[in-house]
Structure formats: C-alpha cells, structure tokens
Design a protein around this motif. Structure first.
Motif, PDB file in Angstrom:
ATOM      1  N   LEU A 120       0.872  -0.951  -0.310  1.00 35.60           N
ATOM      2  CA  LEU A 120       0.639   0.097  -0.374  1.00 35.60           C
ATOM      3  C   LEU A 120       1.180   1.033  -0.088  1.00 35.60           C
ATOM      4  O   LEU A 120       0.224   2.504  -0.754  1.00 35.60           O
ATOM      5  N   PHE A 121       1.813   1.011   0.575  1.00 34.93           N
ATOM      6  CA  PHE A 121       3.349   2.393   0.881  1.00 34.93           C
ATOM      7  C   PHE A 121       3.436   2.829  -0.429  1.00 34.93           C
ATOM      8  O   PHE A 121       3.090   3.825  -1.111  1.00 34.93           O
ATOM      9  N   ARG A 122       3.997   1.003  -1.435  1.00 37.18           N
ATOM     10  CA  ARG A 122       4.568   1.541  -2.994  1.00 37.18           C
ATOM     11  C   ARG A 122       3.675   2.106  -3.193  1.00 37.18           C
ATOM     12  O   ARG A 122       3.538   2.832  -4.717  1.00 37.18           O
ATOM     13  N   ILE A 123       2.499   1.537  -3.558  1.00 33.88           N
ATOM     14  CA  ILE A 123       0.645   1.943  -4.175  1.00 33.88           C
ATOM     15  C   ILE A 123       1.109   3.399  -4.115  1.00 33.88           C
ATOM     16  O   ILE A 123       1.199   4.500  -5.430  1.00 33.88           O
ATOM     17  N   VAL A 124       0.612   3.837  -2.925  1.00 33.81           N
ATOM     18  CA  VAL A 124       0.326   5.583  -2.842  1.00 33.81           C
ATOM     19  C   VAL A 124       1.598   6.336  -2.844  1.00 33.81           C
ATOM     20  O   VAL A 124       1.301   7.249  -4.009  1.00 33.81           O
ATOM     21  N   VAL A 125       2.832   6.160  -2.947  1.00 36.13           N
ATOM     22  CA  VAL A 125       4.059   6.609  -3.202  1.00 36.13           C
ATOM     23  C   VAL A 125       4.239   7.048  -4.566  1.00 36.13           C
ATOM     24  O   VAL A 125       4.598   8.105  -5.323  1.00 36.13           O
ATOM     25  N   GLY A 126       4.023   5.968  -5.624  1.00 31.50           N
ATOM     26  CA  GLY A 126       3.573   5.933  -6.767  1.00 31.50           C
ATOM     27  C   GLY A 126       2.632   6.675  -7.803  1.00 31.50           C
ATOM     28  O   GLY A 126       2.949   7.384  -8.285  1.00 31.50           O
ATOM     29  N   LEU A 127       1.866   6.784  -6.874  1.00 29.40           N
ATOM     30  CA  LEU A 127       0.686   6.860  -8.239  1.00 29.40           C
ATOM     31  C   LEU A 127       1.210   8.919  -7.337  1.00 29.40           C
ATOM     32  O   LEU A 127       0.894   9.638  -8.501  1.00 29.40           O
ATOM     33  N   LEU A 128       1.447   9.362  -6.007  1.00 32.80           N
ATOM     34  CA  LEU A 128       1.548  10.604  -6.109  1.00 32.80           C
ATOM     35  C   LEU A 128       2.857  11.597  -7.123  1.00 32.80           C
ATOM     36  O   LEU A 128       2.377  11.926  -7.649  1.00 32.80           O
ATOM     37  N   PHE A 129       4.194   9.969  -6.638  1.00 31.40           N
ATOM     38  CA  PHE A 129       4.855  11.335  -7.589  1.00 31.40           C
ATOM     39  C   PHE A 129       5.037  10.681  -9.071  1.00 31.40           C
ATOM     40  O   PHE A 129       5.226  11.589  -9.700  1.00 31.40           O
ATOM     41  N   ALA A 130       3.675  10.382  -9.596  1.00 30.15           N
ATOM     42  CA  ALA A 130       3.271  10.098 -10.625  1.00 30.15           C
ATOM     43  C   ALA A 130       2.716  10.981 -11.275  1.00 30.15           C
ATOM     44  O   ALA A 130       2.633  11.832 -11.941  1.00 30.15           O
ATOM     45  N   CYS A 131       2.093  11.570 -10.614  1.00 27.65           N
ATOM     46  CA  CYS A 131       1.133  13.341 -10.683  1.00 27.65           C
ATOM     47  C   CYS A 131       1.846  14.540 -10.828  1.00 27.65           C
ATOM     48  O   CYS A 131       1.575  14.455 -11.568  1.00 27.65           O
ATOM     49  N   TYR A 159      13.221  16.320 -17.692  1.00 28.06           N
ATOM     50  CA  TYR A 159      13.366  15.669 -18.059  1.00 28.06           C
ATOM     51  C   TYR A 159      13.169  14.513 -16.309  1.00 28.06           C
ATOM     52  O   TYR A 159      12.997  13.339 -16.300  1.00 28.06           O
ATOM     53  N   ALA A 160      13.182  15.427 -15.313  1.00 23.76           N
ATOM     54  CA  ALA A 160      12.548  14.948 -14.336  1.00 23.76           C
ATOM     55  C   ALA A 160      11.347  14.489 -13.584  1.00 23.76           C
ATOM     56  O   ALA A 160      10.454  13.745 -13.583  1.00 23.76           O
ATOM     57  N   ALA A 161      10.235  15.578 -15.547  1.00 27.08           N
ATOM     58  CA  ALA A 161       8.780  14.949 -14.867  1.00 27.08           C
ATOM     59  C   ALA A 161       8.718  13.394 -15.645  1.00 27.08           C
ATOM     60  O   ALA A 161       7.454  13.175 -15.487  1.00 27.08           O
ATOM     61  N   VAL A 162       9.879  13.127 -16.789  1.00 30.89           N
ATOM     62  CA  VAL A 162       9.575  11.579 -17.339  1.00 30.89           C
ATOM     63  C   VAL A 162       9.871  10.862 -16.170  1.00 30.89           C
ATOM     64  O   VAL A 162       9.119  10.546 -17.009  1.00 30.89           O
ATOM     65  N   ILE A 163      10.946  11.190 -15.448  1.00 34.53           N
ATOM     66  CA  ILE A 163      11.173  10.011 -14.789  1.00 34.53           C
ATOM     67  C   ILE A 163       9.862  10.062 -13.764  1.00 34.53           C
ATOM     68  O   ILE A 163      10.075   8.886 -12.865  1.00 34.53           O
ATOM     69  N   GLU A 164       9.234  10.519 -13.164  1.00 32.40           N
ATOM     70  CA  GLU A 164       8.301  11.085 -12.348  1.00 32.40           C
ATOM     71  C   GLU A 164       6.952  10.375 -12.943  1.00 32.40           C
ATOM     72  O   GLU A 164       6.485   9.846 -12.053  1.00 32.40           O
ATOM     73  N   LEU A 165       7.098  10.818 -14.082  1.00 34.76           N
ATOM     74  CA  LEU A 165       5.649   9.862 -14.537  1.00 34.76           C
ATOM     75  C   LEU A 165       5.825   8.547 -14.922  1.00 34.76           C
ATOM     76  O   LEU A 165       5.225   7.472 -14.478  1.00 34.76           O
ATOM     77  N   VAL A 166       7.353   7.748 -15.706  1.00 36.06           N
ATOM     78  CA  VAL A 166       7.479   6.384 -16.179  1.00 36.06           C
ATOM     79  C   VAL A 166       8.060   6.094 -14.564  1.00 36.06           C
ATOM     80  O   VAL A 166       6.953   5.009 -14.425  1.00 36.06           O
ATOM     81  N   GLY A 167       8.444   6.493 -13.698  1.00 36.90           N
ATOM     82  CA  GLY A 167       9.564   5.342 -12.468  1.00 36.90           C
ATOM     83  C   GLY A 167       8.267   5.933 -11.930  1.00 36.90           C
ATOM     84  O   GLY A 167       7.806   4.328 -10.510  1.00 36.90           O
ATOM     85  N   GLY A 168       7.133   7.421 -11.062  1.00 36.83           N
ATOM     86  CA  GLY A 168       5.480   6.838 -10.144  1.00 36.83           C
ATOM     87  C   GLY A 168       5.442   5.604 -10.711  1.00 36.83           C
ATOM     88  O   GLY A 168       4.858   5.177 -10.040  1.00 36.83           O
ATOM     89  N   THR A 169       4.797   5.683 -12.324  1.00 41.11           N
ATOM     90  CA  THR A 169       3.559   4.818 -12.236  1.00 41.11           C
ATOM     91  C   THR A 169       4.231   3.338 -12.199  1.00 41.11           C
ATOM     92  O   THR A 169       3.610   2.163 -11.847  1.00 41.11           O
ATOM     93  N   LEU A 170       5.979   3.005 -13.076  1.00 41.29           N
ATOM     94  CA  LEU A 170       6.409   1.875 -12.565  1.00 41.29           C
ATOM     95  C   LEU A 170       6.569   0.790 -10.386  1.00 41.29           C
ATOM     96  O   LEU A 170       6.432  -0.129 -10.723  1.00 41.29           O
ATOM     97  N   VAL A 171       6.598   2.353 -10.366  1.00 45.94           N
ATOM     98  CA  VAL A 171       6.581   1.667  -8.536  1.00 45.94           C
ATOM     99  C   VAL A 171       5.309   1.234  -8.379  1.00 45.94           C
ATOM    100  O   VAL A 171       4.361   0.627  -7.279  1.00 45.94           O
ATOM    101  N   LEU A 172       4.128   2.327  -9.088  1.00 43.88           N
ATOM    102  CA  LEU A 172       2.727   2.313  -8.637  1.00 43.88           C
ATOM    103  C   LEU A 172       2.512   0.877  -8.949  1.00 43.88           C
ATOM    104  O   LEU A 172       1.521  -0.320  -8.517  1.00 43.88           O
ATOM    105  N   LEU A 173       2.561  -0.073 -10.019  1.00 49.88           N
ATOM    106  CA  LEU A 173       2.577  -1.516 -10.470  1.00 49.88           C
ATOM    107  C   LEU A 173       2.732  -2.211  -9.667  1.00 49.88           C
ATOM    108  O   LEU A 173       2.699  -3.257  -9.846  1.00 49.88           O
TER     109      LEU A 173
END
Length: 150
Positions: free
Chosen positions: A15-26, A55-69
C-alpha cells in the motif's frame, strides 16, 4: 502483537508503494500534460527537452507508474530516488540549509521513500511478485518433465 504486525508487513509495504508511486506519477503528469492545474496553476507544462524540469517530469511519470504497478520496482525506485536527490541538492538546498526553509520537503521525502523501496522491493500487490510466481511455476513444470527420447 508484533507477530501480527509482521504478518501484515508485505501488505502495508504494498500500500505504501502504491500511494508513493501514484503521488510521484502525478507530479510528472502535472509537468508533462498540464493536468491538475499544471506547473503554473493554469495548465502550463514544462518545455519539452528543458533541463532539468522536463527530464525530471519524465522520470516522475514513468518511475512513479512503474512503482505504482510494482513492476521493476527496485530499478525504478533507484532512478527516482537519484532524481529527487539531484532536485534537492541542485534546486532546493542552495536556497537554504533545511528542507522547511528551501521548499525541498517533497524532494527529500520522495528521495527517501524511493530509497526505502530499493531495499524492500514491491511488497504485496505488485506485478513483480505476480511475474516471479508465474516464472517459478513454469520452471517447476519444465523441470518436472523428462525429455522425450526418439
């Protein structure tokens, strides 16, 4: 009580991973697509290819989505943690020593949250675990079958 909490640890971590990934991807979606108010509160986006914001935004979107999943969690968290460390030390820290002074609390928190996920992995509910179970099941089936001799 400790045993009960230890038994729930993979689920809490998931659950921690899902929340952090979602917020980071946002954060990445805000800068890349201008959703949720955009970078300026009026739907603005980061200029394509602009260093370091785009570049930070790309890392945030892609990284956050991968962490979320929970897919490639450790690698995505490693890259994301590094990006947030860079953001803190290059953008925020020159403005003041403490995160509360320099508005770097978000970067510091994401850096450490992602750093934790490097070592803990995806926890429960992650695609990493689902794929690992599927791979091990297939390996066990193929190991149990004897080759056909002609």
């Amino acid at each position: 009580m400790t045993a009960r909490l230890n038994g729930a640890q993979p689920y809490a971590l998931g659950l921690f991973r899902i929340v952090v990934g979602l917020l980071f991807a946002c954060h990445g979606a805000v800068a890349l697509f201008g959703v949720l108010g955009g970078v300026d509160g009026k739907g603005g986006t980061a200029a394509t290819g602009a260093w370091p914001n785009w570049y930070a935004a790309v890392i945030e979107l892609v990284g956050g989505t991968l962490v979320l999943l929970g897919l490639g969690t450790r690698i995505a968290a490693f890259i994301s943690s590094g990006a947030m460390a860079y953001a803190y030390f290059k953008v925020h820290q020159p403005e003041g020593l403490w995160p509360i002074e320099n508005n770097g609390e978000g970067a510091a928190m994401y850096c450490w949250a992602m750093f934790l996920l490097i070592f803990t992995g995806s926890g429960a509910f992650g695609l990493d675990r689902l794929l690992a179970k599927r791979t091990s099941t297939q390996e066990q089936r193929s190991a149990g079958q004897a080759p056909v001799a002609a």
